[in-house]
Write a protein that holds these residues in place. Structure first.
Motif, mmCIF file in Angstrom:
data_model
loop_
_atom_site.group_PDB
_atom_site.id
_atom_site.type_symbol
_atom_site.label_atom_id
_atom_site.label_comp_id
_atom_site.label_asym_id
_atom_site.label_seq_id
_atom_site.Cartn_x
_atom_site.Cartn_y
_atom_site.Cartn_z
ATOM 1 N N ILE A 96 0.840 -1.198 0.000
ATOM 2 C CA ILE A 96 0.000 0.000 0.000
ATOM 3 C C ILE A 96 0.878 1.251 0.000
ATOM 4 O O ILE A 96 0.670 2.189 -0.776
ATOM 5 C CB ILE A 96 -0.952 -0.014 1.217
ATOM 6 C CG1 ILE A 96 -1.991 -1.126 1.027
ATOM 7 C CG2 ILE A 96 -1.646 1.336 1.376
ATOM 8 C CD1 ILE A 96 -2.819 -1.417 2.264
ATOM 9 N N TYR A 156 -8.444 -1.956 5.443
ATOM 10 C CA TYR A 156 -9.544 -1.130 4.937
ATOM 11 C C TYR A 156 -9.486 0.277 5.541
ATOM 12 O O TYR A 156 -9.578 1.276 4.830
ATOM 13 C CB TYR A 156 -10.906 -1.771 5.251
ATOM 14 C CG TYR A 156 -12.018 -0.781 5.080
ATOM 15 C CD1 TYR A 156 -12.455 -0.450 3.795
ATOM 16 C CD2 TYR A 156 -12.571 -0.115 6.168
ATOM 17 C CE1 TYR A 156 -13.424 0.515 3.613
ATOM 18 C CE2 TYR A 156 -13.535 0.855 5.996
ATOM 19 C CZ TYR A 156 -13.967 1.164 4.718
ATOM 20 O OH TYR A 156 -14.907 2.128 4.528
ATOM 21 N N LEU A 166 -6.854 2.322 3.922
ATOM 22 C CA LEU A 166 -7.201 2.810 2.585
ATOM 23 C C LEU A 166 -8.139 4.014 2.689
ATOM 24 O O LEU A 166 -7.999 5.003 1.968
ATOM 25 C CB LEU A 166 -7.857 1.699 1.758
ATOM 26 C CG LEU A 166 -6.994 0.451 1.476
ATOM 27 C CD1 LEU A 166 -7.752 -0.541 0.618
ATOM 28 C CD2 LEU A 166 -5.689 0.829 0.803
ATOM 29 N N ASN A 179 -7.531 7.777 1.410
ATOM 30 C CA ASN A 179 -8.520 8.392 0.533
ATOM 31 C C ASN A 179 -8.886 9.785 1.031
ATOM 32 O O ASN A 179 -8.965 10.745 0.258
ATOM 33 C CB ASN A 179 -9.748 7.479 0.460
ATOM 34 C CG ASN A 179 -10.953 8.134 -0.168
ATOM 35 O OD1 ASN A 179 -11.961 8.360 0.490
ATOM 36 N ND2 ASN A 179 -10.842 8.455 -1.453
ATOM 37 N N PHE A 188 -9.939 5.570 -5.187
ATOM 38 C CA PHE A 188 -9.712 4.138 -5.021
ATOM 39 C C PHE A 188 -10.719 3.337 -5.827
ATOM 40 O O PHE A 188 -11.902 3.664 -5.853
ATOM 41 C CB PHE A 188 -9.838 3.741 -3.541
ATOM 42 C CG PHE A 188 -8.588 3.972 -2.747
ATOM 43 C CD1 PHE A 188 -7.702 2.944 -2.529
ATOM 44 C CD2 PHE A 188 -8.300 5.231 -2.242
ATOM 45 C CE1 PHE A 188 -6.536 3.147 -1.806
ATOM 46 C CE2 PHE A 188 -7.142 5.450 -1.522
ATOM 47 C CZ PHE A 188 -6.250 4.399 -1.302
#
Lengths: 383, 230, 212
Positions: free
Chosen positions: B157, B186, B189, B193, B200
């Motif tokens: 990531i 999660y 991410l 974002n 994404f």
């Protein structure tokens, strides 16, 4: 390029054991190539050397003997740079008689200073020593038993043409050739000249060359220098046609063997490198997903091949030279000299290393091109 | 928000020149808004991964057009597409795909090195920051192979973000992680974002991930069967 | 007046005081406030009115669950008043349910109670109902309408498949949709349905329509 090189280096470094194995594979191939190449070259040289190394390579024969020969000998020796030794000889035939035994012999008068360089009598004497003054002789070793004589004995030379002469035996020599060992009697030139009794004269001018292959050119130079085209002058290759063709066929078979060795070395390098590329297809896909250019991706593998080639070739040269050294040191004849004398031909070693390096790099080329066309998705989807 | 990515009538057929061509995508039309958080779901073989690979320019469509920030990718050469992947896109895959020969930090820096720009103090600091963001401070110099699955995925990531991509494409990013790690990934991410306004697009079959995204696109047999927003 | 009363109720809920909350509502009903008012002005708003003390979390799931549990008890307790205030029978059968993976059932229970109140024969068959069970329920119960309540927008994925399946198997059965998941028109468009009933007002018009 820099990135590709550093990735290639890391790929090789992180799989050290694998890298070492590949380097050894290449090295063994190169060492075999170097060793066999040197062996075959040595074999060829040794064959020529053993056949004509200790004999006259160009011979001028005077049917009626030549008086006042000094100027002619000088002229011959200056006729060409290729001539290494010139010596004058005088030979008559006759018989040796020892009370009851008689043997026909060839009685050869030499100027030992120069003749030694051709015939290496010093090394051939197996008993006693070379004759040094008039009426001293050394005999072929076979004659010792045939005439039942020893060093220090005297023996009588007789000939229907030149009469009798008493000679002192100073030694025996072994030419390793039966016909010579059974018939040659050698003595200083003056002994034979005195027996003939016609003053200073010689029958033949014999010589050896630096480059034996250039015998015909040297012959032409001599003819030109003496300005005499009626000379009876014969070179080793004219005399030994069979030997020449056998040597050249031996050389071409040696080239064939080397080509086979090179091909097998190249093939093993190619196969080993293809596997390496295959193993890195996953890494390649990752790099491609991250946007590495196809060209750079290919360079990674070219560099891998190049690096493996460099180390493999270097190690291979060390092995090959080591093997050659071991061979010349341990595989020796009874006299302590190598069975096949090998010389380190640096040009040839460099060539072998160069071929291996080029082969490794080229070997990496086709897998590298293939890998640049590799589908990223397939690898990614299949985990 | 403006659209960052537009797909127009995308089709994909495998083995076009063979006896049995297989069409896997049938006229896909999609728009993705800038800094949106999207998921694509669908059964295996539905064509969702093919779609993501086409979006990521890892594969070319058989027909249709892709516009990235208004630029038509279908006219780009392979070399230009490689640059697009390097500069505009970040990838996260299920099997994390780190380079095992390199350390966590080197892996994170790899996309930057590929861009052939000079390595600066700033970019190294950024790599350290990203590793800190994914909670891997202290693991910078560990070889990728010495990290756990979850740690490797977090390195991946961080790597996907080093070049400040406009879009991060993730194919089952939590596919082989346990549920706790899945939750962590999660949340990470999501945080990225919000923080970097990165768009994404995540393929997932994990409903816990999908139901938290702002938009769910379902692909069935190569067609969009559902496209819903929160 | 109403606002003050509602805040009073909300205070009880904030304290997670189940007994007092229930008694509060029963007092309202006994004092003559009709069921619809109680539902619309007290119960439904209270489901969205959260004050979360645990600041570090956006939603306290446990709080939501406790609130739901209290409201469910209140809803059950209100059923005698539903029967009492029920409109003239329509003689149409509705089954109410939540599709698979949908656990938010308060909406479905309220809808089911409303249907009954409005004169329908109504049956709530549960939350998280597997698609195959729904089809077999339809086969046995032979309803005139099937009403799906969906809260989580992700459950539109399964809802779309379910409604398609129902339509294929029972082309004449009307499908009614309701719930937060359909709040976006474009989401609703992608699902097979006959009626979308957003709130009580919609349900009243629908019932009037059916009566005609």
């Amino acid at each position: 390029m820099k990135l590709a090189f550093s990735i290639a280096k890391r790929f090789l470094m992180s799989a050290k054991r694998h890298t070492i194995v590949i380097v050894f594979c290449i090295a063994i191939g190169v060492s075999i190539q170097v060793f066999i190449g040197l062996l075959l070259t040595g074999l060829g040289n040794s064959l020529i050397d053993s056949t004509i190394g200790s004999s006259s390579q160009i011979t001028i024969t005077y049917e009626d003997n030549l008086a006042n020969y000094n100027s002619t000998v000088l002229a011959v020796s200056e006729a060409s740079d290729n001539i290494s030794v010139v010596t004058e000889t005088l030979t008559i035939s006759g018989a040796l008689t020892n009370d009851t035994l008689t043997e026909n012999i060839v009685f050869r008068g030499f100027n030992f200073d120069t003749a030694n360089q051709i015939y290496k009598f010093d090394y051939l004497i197996v008993e006693g020593q070379l004759p040094t003054s008039n009426n001293q002789v050394a005999l072929g070793i076979e004659l010792k038993e045939m005439l039942d004589i020893n060093v220090g004995d005297t023996i009588v030379y007789n000939s229907t043409v030149f009469g009798e002469e008493v000679l002192e035996i100073t030694g025996f020599f072994d030419f390793n050739v039966l016909a010579i060992n059974q018939s040659w009697v050698i003595t200083p030139l003056t002994t034979v000249q005195d027996i003939i009794g016609e003053g200073d004269q010689i029958g033949k001018i014999e010589m050896q060359l630096d480059e034996v292959d250039d015998d015909l050119e040297t012959k032409a130079a001599i003819v030109a220098a003496l300005d005499d085209d009626t000379l009876d002058i014969v070179t080793w290759s004219e005399q030994n046609g069979d030997l020449l063709s056998s040597i050249s066929s031996q050389q071409s078979s040696s080239i064939l063997i080397q080509v086979c060795v090179i091909i097998s070395v190249i093939l093993s390098i190619v196969s080993v490198l293809s596997i390496t590329v295959l193993q890195k297809s996953r890494q390649l896909s990752i790099l491609k997903a991250m946007g590495i250019q196809d060209k750079d991706a290919s360079f990674i593998f070219l560099f891998e091949g190049f690096l493996l080639g460099i180390f493999g070739a270097m190690l291979g040269v060390v092995f090959g030279v080591g093997l050659t050294y071991a061979f010349t040191t341990f595989a020796v004849g009874s006299d302590g000299s190598p069975i096949i004398p090998l010389t380190l031909d640096y040009g040839f070693i460099a060539l072998s290393a160069g071929i291996a390096l080029t082969a490794s790099t080229l070997a990496a080329l086709s897998p590298a091109i293939k890998s640049s066309k590799l589908s990223v998705i397939e690898v990614i989807r299949n985990g | 928000m403006a659209d960052i990515l537009t797909l127009k009538n995308i089709t994909k057929t495998y083995g076009e020149n063979t006896k049995n061509p297989t069409q896997v995508l049938f006229g896909i039309d999609l728009n993705f808004e800038e800094s949106s958080f999207n998921s694509i779901i669908g059964q295996s073989g539905s064509g969702k991964s093919t779609l993501l690979n086409i979006i990521g320019s890892l594969d070319r469509p058989s027909g249709g057009e892709i516009f990235l920030s208004g630029k038509d990718l279908s006219v780009f050469t392979n070399k230009e597409l490689a640059d697009i992947r390097n500069q505009y896109l970040g990838f996260i895959f299920q099997f994390h795909y780190l380079l095992p020969e390199f350390s966590a930090l080197e892996n994170v820096l790899m996309p930057y090195k590929i861009s052939k720009k000079e390595l600066t103090k700033e970019i190294e600091d950024r790599a350290y920051e990203l590793l800190e963001l994914v909670d891997l401070k202290g693991f910078e110099n560990k070889l990728a192979t010495n990290l756990s699955g979850g740690q490797q995925q977090r390195v991946a990531i961080a790597r996907s973000l080093i070049n400040n991509p406009k879009i991060v494409l993730a194919d089952e990013p939590t596919g082989n992680l346990d549920s706790d790690t899945t939750e962590k990934v999660y949340n990470l991410l999501r945080e990225i974002n919000k923080k970097f306004k990165t768009t994404f697009i995540i393929i997932t079959h994990d409903r816990h991930i999908a139901e938290k995204t702002d938009r769910v696109i379902e692909i069935t047999d190569g067609r969009i069967s559902l496209d819903i927003k929160k | 007046m109403k606002n003050n009363k509602y805040n009073e109720f909300l205070d009880l809920l904030e304290k997670e005081d189940k007994g007092k909350s229930l008694l509060f509502i029963l007092d309202l009903l006994n004092s003559g406030v009709d069921v619809v008012t109680v539902y619309e002005d007290y119960l439904i708003p209270s489901l969205f009115d959260f004050k979360c003390l645990a600041v570090e979390q956006e939603i306290c799931i446990w709080k939501e669950h406790t609130r739901t549990s209290i409201i469910r008890t209140v809803l059950e307790a209100s059923y005698p008043y539903i029967i009492e205030q029920r409109k003239k029978e329509i003689h149409k059968k509705v089954i109410v349910l939540c599709p698979q993976e949908e656990y938010h059932e308060i909406g479905a229970i309220i809808a089911s109670n409303y249907f009954y109140l409005l004169g329908f024969e109504s049956l709530y068959i549960g939350a998280n109902t597997p698609s195959d069970d729904i089809v077999s329920a339809i086969k046995i119960l032979e309803p005139d309408y099937v009403a799906l309540s969906v809260s989580n927008y992700y459950n539109l994925v399964v809802t779309r498949k379910l409604t398609k399946k129902i339509r294929e198997n029972y082309p004449n059965l009307s499908i009614i949709l309701g719930g937060q998941a359909f709040s976006k028109a474009e989401s609703l468009e992608q699902v097979t349905y006959n009626f979308y009933l957003k709130d009580y007002k919609d349900m009243v018009s629908f019932a009037n329509e059916v009566r005609k």
